[in-house]
Design a protein around this motif. Structure first.
Motif, short mmCIF file in Angstrom:
data_model
loop_
_atom_site.label_atom_id
_atom_site.label_comp_id
_atom_site.label_asym_id
_atom_site.label_seq_id
_atom_site.Cartn_x
_atom_site.Cartn_y
_atom_site.Cartn_z
N GLU A 15 0.86 -1.19 0.00
CA GLU A 15 0.00 0.00 0.00
C GLU A 15 0.90 1.24 0.00
N THR A 16 0.61 2.17 -0.91
CA THR A 16 1.47 3.36 -1.00
C THR A 16 0.64 4.64 -1.03
N PHE A 17 1.24 5.74 -0.65
CA PHE A 17 0.61 7.05 -0.81
C PHE A 17 1.70 8.12 -0.88
N GLU A 18 1.32 9.23 -1.55
CA GLU A 18 2.27 10.32 -1.73
C GLU A 18 2.21 11.21 -0.49
N ALA A 19 3.33 11.46 0.17
CA ALA A 19 3.25 12.29 1.38
C ALA A 19 4.59 12.88 1.78
N ASN A 20 4.48 14.06 2.39
CA ASN A 20 5.62 14.70 3.02
C ASN A 20 5.65 14.19 4.46
N ALA A 21 6.70 13.49 4.83
CA ALA A 21 6.74 12.86 6.15
C ALA A 21 6.88 13.87 7.28
N ALA A 22 7.16 15.13 6.94
CA ALA A 22 7.27 16.14 7.99
C ALA A 22 5.90 16.56 8.51
N THR A 23 4.85 16.31 7.71
CA THR A 23 3.51 16.77 8.11
C THR A 23 2.44 15.69 8.00
N ALA A 24 2.73 14.58 7.31
CA ALA A 24 1.68 13.60 6.98
C ALA A 24 1.08 12.92 8.21
N ILE A 25 -0.22 12.62 8.09
CA ILE A 25 -0.88 11.75 9.07
C ILE A 25 -1.14 10.45 8.31
N PRO A 26 -0.50 9.36 8.71
CA PRO A 26 -0.64 8.12 7.92
C PRO A 26 -2.03 7.51 8.07
N PRO A 27 -2.46 6.70 7.09
CA PRO A 27 -3.81 6.13 7.13
C PRO A 27 -4.02 5.11 8.25
N HIS A 28 -2.96 4.50 8.77
CA HIS A 28 -3.06 3.57 9.90
C HIS A 28 -2.02 4.00 10.93
N GLN A 29 -2.29 3.74 12.21
CA GLN A 29 -1.24 4.10 13.17
C GLN A 29 -0.12 3.05 13.13
N PRO A 30 1.10 3.51 12.83
CA PRO A 30 2.20 2.54 12.74
C PRO A 30 2.75 2.13 14.11
N SER A 31 3.17 0.86 14.22
CA SER A 31 3.87 0.42 15.43
C SER A 31 5.35 0.76 15.30
N THR A 32 5.81 0.82 14.05
CA THR A 32 7.21 1.17 13.79
C THR A 32 7.23 2.12 12.59
N ILE A 33 8.13 3.09 12.63
CA ILE A 33 8.31 3.97 11.46
C ILE A 33 9.76 3.89 11.01
N LEU A 34 9.93 3.63 9.73
CA LEU A 34 11.29 3.66 9.17
C LEU A 34 11.49 4.98 8.46
N LEU A 35 12.52 5.72 8.87
CA LEU A 35 12.86 6.99 8.22
C LEU A 35 14.22 6.84 7.54
N ASP A 36 14.16 6.55 6.25
CA ASP A 36 15.40 6.48 5.45
C ASP A 36 15.58 7.90 4.91
N LEU A 37 16.11 8.77 5.77
CA LEU A 37 15.97 10.22 5.60
C LEU A 37 16.61 10.78 4.33
N PRO A 38 15.96 11.81 3.74
CA PRO A 38 16.67 12.57 2.71
C PRO A 38 17.89 13.20 3.38
N CYS A 39 19.06 13.03 2.80
CA CYS A 39 20.28 13.52 3.47
C CYS A 39 21.28 13.99 2.42
N SER A 40 22.45 14.44 2.89
CA SER A 40 23.41 15.03 1.95
C SER A 40 24.17 13.98 1.13
N GLY A 41 24.04 12.71 1.44
CA GLY A 41 24.63 11.65 0.61
C GLY A 41 26.17 11.61 0.63
N LEU A 42 26.78 12.18 1.68
CA LEU A 42 28.25 12.23 1.68
C LEU A 42 28.89 10.88 2.01
#
Ligand SMILES: C[S@@+](CC[C@H](N)C(=O)[O-])C[C@H]1O[C@@H](n2cnc3c(N)ncnc32)[C@H](O)[C@@H]1O
Length: 424
Positions: free
Chosen positions: A303-330
């Motif tokens: 199941e997928t949806f388009e969202a900004n993780a800084a503000t999104a309210i997900p459709p189900h309450q997650p027990s775990t959240i994985l944040l593979d963060l946007p970063c500088s890639g250094l």
């Protein structure tokens, strides 16, 4: 009389110059720029290989090459950008590509220099590139790069890295680790493949387990030495996957996470695969439409949806959240060497701000007692341990369970940071 070129560029050089120009001056990602340049006509596979090598090789060593040009040119800054790029790529070929004779590189570059009407650059190209061809081993002698240089200046020239990055790594990680990171980004990384969903995965793994060239195997993934090439690009259900990224997530024991997991920066689904492989129920989001459609194509059951993780309210309450963060890639400069020429310290500040907003939102969305797993592919403490420390400082309910970083001597050539938090 005006000098005009009549000879078109050889295909590999035409593609490489177009891709590099797009990448460095229109800020396109190098692989995307290369794909666009390659799509403009039918190109022999050998030329595709050479164009790819020129793009990645030049970007890895651009700083060293530019320093060499400053030694032979009075004012390289005066050359028009396209001409300077062509001279740099020809210099790269002469110094680093044994299979291309120097005269062939001088030839195409001099011919190309005539394409700028009335510029009379051909004499200059000829003289500079011939002097570079005469350098021989001097181009590989560290002393050549030490001339009038402080230690950081020398390191910046030799390791072909902007000086702010050399300074940051030295300051943040100390001499030994900084040198290991600088060395690693000069070569291509290990090649990682994931077989999740392949109907013959078990058989393939049994065969692979004994193969001498395998660097490592874990779960449904394996790593092969840098430079391993395939006749055809792996297609679904096979997928390229950074093995170092896999190590970073495995270090947090995903098999013990509770479902459902919200993969909130899912991109094309590289980590989603690992979560599924661990038997977890996952829903995934990303603000980037193209990446999300690739995920849907490759992992149609998710199941997928388009969202900004800084503000999104997900459709189900997650027990775990994985944040593979946007970063500088250094940490992945070996794979994306264009990053080091495009990042600015201002980008790092903007990214840190976005990362802490994403982390704050996740803390509000995860269930009580749930976990947040964070991954970055960067070597910048402000986006890694300092980010987590600042978060813990203003979230009393948060607790740090584990932190992990790819060891500096990893044979994979890519460096990730990961951390696991519980929100009580
Ligand atoms: C490191 S990549 C993720 C790679 C992906 N997880 C994988 O393994 O293939 C970071 C992702 O963050 C996404 N991103 C950027 N800004 C975001 C935001 N505000 N909220 C959520 N994701 C964001 C990017 O589109 C990108 O796909």
């Amino acid at each position: 009389m005006k000098a005009h070129s009549t000879k078109p560029l050889p295909p590999a050089r035409r593609v490489a110059l177009e891709a590099l120009y797009r990448c460095l001056f229109s800020k396109q990602d190098i692989q995307a720029a290369l794909d666009v340049a390659l799509s403009s006509g039918k190109i022999d596979p050998r030329d595709v290989g050479l164009a790819t090598e020129l793009c990645y090789g030049y970007l890895r060593l651009k700083g060293r090459i530019e320093y060499i040009l400053t030694r032979f040119l009075q004012d390289p800054g005066k050359l028009p950008p396209k001409m300077r790029l062509a001279m740099g790529v020809a210099a790269y070929e002469i110094i680093f590509l044994d299979k291309v004779p120097a005269y062939a590189s001088v030839d195409w570059a001099v011919e190309f220099s005539k394409s700028k009407p009335g510029s009379r650059l051909s004499g200059l190209f000829n003289a500079v590139l011939r002097r570079i061809a005469d350098m021989g081993d001097e181009a590989f002698d560290k002393d050549f790069y030490r001339k009038d240089a402080s230690l950081p200046e020398f390191l910046s020239r030799w390791y072909a890295c902007p000086q702010w990055l050399v300074d940051m790594w030295w300051r943040a990680y100390g001499e030994e680790r900084a040198l290991a990171y600088l060395e690693a980004q000069l070569s291509p990384p290990a090649v990682g493949i994931n077989l999740y969903g392949h109907p013959e995965a078990e058989e393939i793994f049994t065969e692979l387990a004994g193969a001498p060239e395998i660097i490592d195997i874990e779960g449904m993934s394996f790593a092969l030495p840098a430079g391993t090439s395939f006749e055809d690009e792996p297609e679904p259900p096979l997928a390229r996957q950074s093995f170092a990224a896999r190590e970073a997530i495995e270090a947090l024991n995903p098999s013990l996470w509770e479902s459902p997991v919200w993969d909130a920066c899912a991109g094309r689904g590289g980590k989603t695969r690992i979560l599924l492989e661990n038997g977890l129920k996952v829903f995934a989001s990303d603000p980037h439409k193209g990446r999300l459609s690739a995920l849907r194509r490759e992992l149609p059951g998710v199941e997928t949806f388009e969202a900004n993780a800084a503000t999104a309210i997900p459709p189900h309450q997650p027990s775990t959240i994985l944040l593979d963060l946007p970063c500088s890639g250094l940490g992945v400069l070996s794979r994306r060497p264009d990053t080091k020429w495009k990042r600015t310290t201002k980008d790092l500040d903007d990214l840190m701000k976005l990362q802490s907003e994403i982390l704050d939102n996740a803390a509000h969305r995860v269930k009580r007692g749930g976990k947040i797993a964070i991954i970055t592919c960067t070597l910048n403490p402000d986006e890694n341990d300092h980010l987590i420390k600042a978060f813990l400082g203003h979230h009393e309910r948060a607790e740090l369970n584990k932190e992990w970083t790819t060891p500096p001597d990893s044979p994979l050539g890519e460096f990730f940071y990961s951390a696991l938090l519980t929100i009580n």
